[in-house]
Design a protein around this motif. Structure first.
Motif, PDB file in Angstrom:
ATOM      1  N   SER A   1       0.834  -1.196   0.000  1.00 31.51           N
ATOM      2  CA  SER A   1       0.000   0.000   0.000  1.00 31.51           C
ATOM      3  C   SER A   1       0.870   1.247   0.000  1.00 31.51           C
ATOM      4  CB  SER A   1      -0.872  -0.024   1.264  1.00 31.51           C
ATOM      5  OG  SER A   1      -1.670   1.120   1.369  1.00 31.51           O
ATOM      6  N   SER A   2       0.651   2.110  -0.989  1.00 31.42           N
ATOM      7  CA  SER A   2       1.362   3.388  -1.064  1.00 31.42           C
ATOM      8  C   SER A   2       0.741   4.204  -2.186  1.00 31.42           C
ATOM      9  CB  SER A   2       2.854   3.181  -1.351  1.00 31.42           C
ATOM     10  OG  SER A   2       3.038   2.730  -2.680  1.00 31.42           O
ATOM     11  N   LYS A   3       1.115   5.453  -2.254  1.00 32.60           N
ATOM     12  CA  LYS A   3       0.729   6.295  -3.383  1.00 32.60           C
ATOM     13  C   LYS A   3       1.517   5.782  -4.590  1.00 32.60           C
ATOM     14  CE  LYS A   3      -0.697  10.656  -4.779  1.00 32.60           C
ATOM     15  NZ  LYS A   3      -2.025  10.622  -5.280  1.00 32.60           N
ATOM     16  N   GLN A   4       0.819   5.323  -5.608  1.00 28.89           N
ATOM     17  CA  GLN A   4       1.476   4.627  -6.718  1.00 28.89           C
ATOM     18  C   GLN A   4       2.519   5.460  -7.441  1.00 28.89           C
ATOM     19  OE1 GLN A   4      -1.360   2.887  -9.397  1.00 28.89           O
ATOM     20  NE2 GLN A   4      -2.196   1.539  -7.853  1.00 28.89           N
TER      21      GLN A   4
ATOM     22  N   ARG B   1       7.625   0.256  -5.344  1.00 30.42           N
ATOM     23  CA  ARG B   1       6.565  -0.712  -5.635  1.00 30.42           C
ATOM     24  C   ARG B   1       7.058  -1.785  -6.626  1.00 30.42           C
ATOM     25  NH1 ARG B   1       1.459   0.751  -3.911  1.00 30.42           N
ATOM     26  NH2 ARG B   1       0.436  -0.359  -5.610  1.00 30.42           N
TER      27      ARG B   1
ATOM     28  N   TYR C   1      -9.504  -3.040  -3.763  1.00 26.01           N
ATOM     29  CA  TYR C   1      -8.364  -2.957  -2.850  1.00 26.01           C
ATOM     30  C   TYR C   1      -8.746  -3.337  -1.427  1.00 26.01           C
ATOM     31  CZ  TYR C   1      -9.371   2.150  -2.003  1.00 26.01           C
ATOM     32  OH  TYR C   1      -9.922   3.368  -1.706  1.00 26.01           O
TER      33      TYR C   1
ATOM     34  N   GLY D   1       2.599  -0.811   4.457  1.00 27.41           N
ATOM     35  CA  GLY D   1       2.309   0.562   4.054  1.00 27.41           C
ATOM     36  C   GLY D   1       3.587   1.364   3.927  1.00 27.41           C
TER      37      GLY D   1
ATOM     38  N   PHE E   1       4.819   5.277   3.180  1.00 30.99           N
ATOM     39  CA  PHE E   1       4.335   6.657   3.130  1.00 30.99           C
ATOM     40  C   PHE E   1       5.493   7.590   2.827  1.00 30.99           C
ATOM     41  CE2 PHE E   1       1.477   4.201   5.722  1.00 30.99           C
ATOM     42  CZ  PHE E   1       0.233   4.595   5.261  1.00 30.99           C
TER      43      PHE E   1
ATOM     44  N   SER F   1      -2.927  10.062   0.243  1.00 27.73           N
ATOM     45  CA  SER F   1      -3.761   9.262  -0.652  1.00 27.73           C
ATOM     46  C   SER F   1      -4.877   8.645   0.172  1.00 27.73           C
ATOM     47  CB  SER F   1      -2.922   8.161  -1.304  1.00 27.73           C
ATOM     48  OG  SER F   1      -3.758   7.171  -1.855  1.00 27.73           O
TER      49      SER F   1
ATOM     50  N   THR G   1      -4.794   4.835   0.211  1.00 26.15           N
ATOM     51  CA  THR G   1      -3.782   4.256   1.093  1.00 26.15           C
ATOM     52  C   THR G   1      -4.239   4.296   2.549  1.00 26.15           C
ATOM     53  OG1 THR G   1      -2.064   4.910  -0.465  1.00 26.15           O
ATOM     54  CG2 THR G   1      -1.339   4.342   1.749  1.00 26.15           C
TER      55      THR G   1
ATOM     56  N   GLU H   1      -6.879   1.646   3.014  1.00 25.07           N
ATOM     57  CA  GLU H   1      -6.261   0.318   3.064  1.00 25.07           C
ATOM     58  C   GLU H   1      -5.668   0.047   4.446  1.00 25.07           C
ATOM     59  OE1 GLU H   1      -5.163   0.563  -1.678  1.00 25.07           O
ATOM     60  OE2 GLU H   1      -3.576   0.882  -0.196  1.00 25.07           O
ATOM     61  N   TYR H   2      -4.950   1.031   4.977  1.00 28.61           N
ATOM     62  CA  TYR H   2      -4.368   0.886   6.322  1.00 28.61           C
ATOM     63  C   TYR H   2      -5.468   0.650   7.360  1.00 28.61           C
ATOM     64  CZ  TYR H   2      -2.828   2.256  10.927  1.00 28.61           C
ATOM     65  OH  TYR H   2      -2.621   2.285  12.282  1.00 28.61           O
TER      66      TYR H   2
END
Length: 122
Positions: A8-11, A18, A49, A61, A63, A68, A71, A74-75
């Motif tokens: 999970s992260s800002k793509q 990633r 997701y 995760g 960051f 986001s 994200t 998701e967390y």
């Protein structure tokens, strides 16, 4: 049994990380879900997701600078489900205020291990 890691992260801002994780977690022991390699779906992105978080054994995760909502969702889902959670904070000179607030109010408040540049943070 494979251990499935939800990455999970800002793509866009963390694309190199990633890609590295996707490649590293391809083995008989490991599997991962990274949205950009998942193909097309008929359900909404959010439904996908969150379902993938539920299927994962571990949430990872990452960051950096930008906030986001996906994200964060998701967390929070991983936390709600009681998944093991690993957090990495990439050094950043200036984070978006909403992300800074999330990190201080939700991540640091949990007392979970948070890693930053190969060391434990906060």
């Amino acid at each position: 049994m494979q251990i499935k890691v939800f990455v999970s992260s800002k793509q866009i801002e963390l694309d190199p990380e990633r890609v590295a994780l996707h490649d590293a977690l391809q083995s008989p022991e490991w599997d991962n879900f990274t949205f950009e390699w998942s193909g097309a779906f008929t359900d909404s992105a959010r439904d996908i997701y969150l379902a993938q978080v539920a299927e994962a054994n571990v949430y990872l995760g990452i960051f950096y600078a930008a906030y986001s909502q996906a994200t964060i969702d998701e967390y929070r889902e991983a936390k709600r489900l009681g998944k093991p959670i690993l957090i990495y904070l990439k050094d950043c000179a200036k984070r978006e205020p909403a992300l800074t607030k999330f990190i201080s109010e939700e991540l640091y408040a949990t007392q979970m291990p948070i890693f930053q540049n190969d060391r434990r943070a906060g």
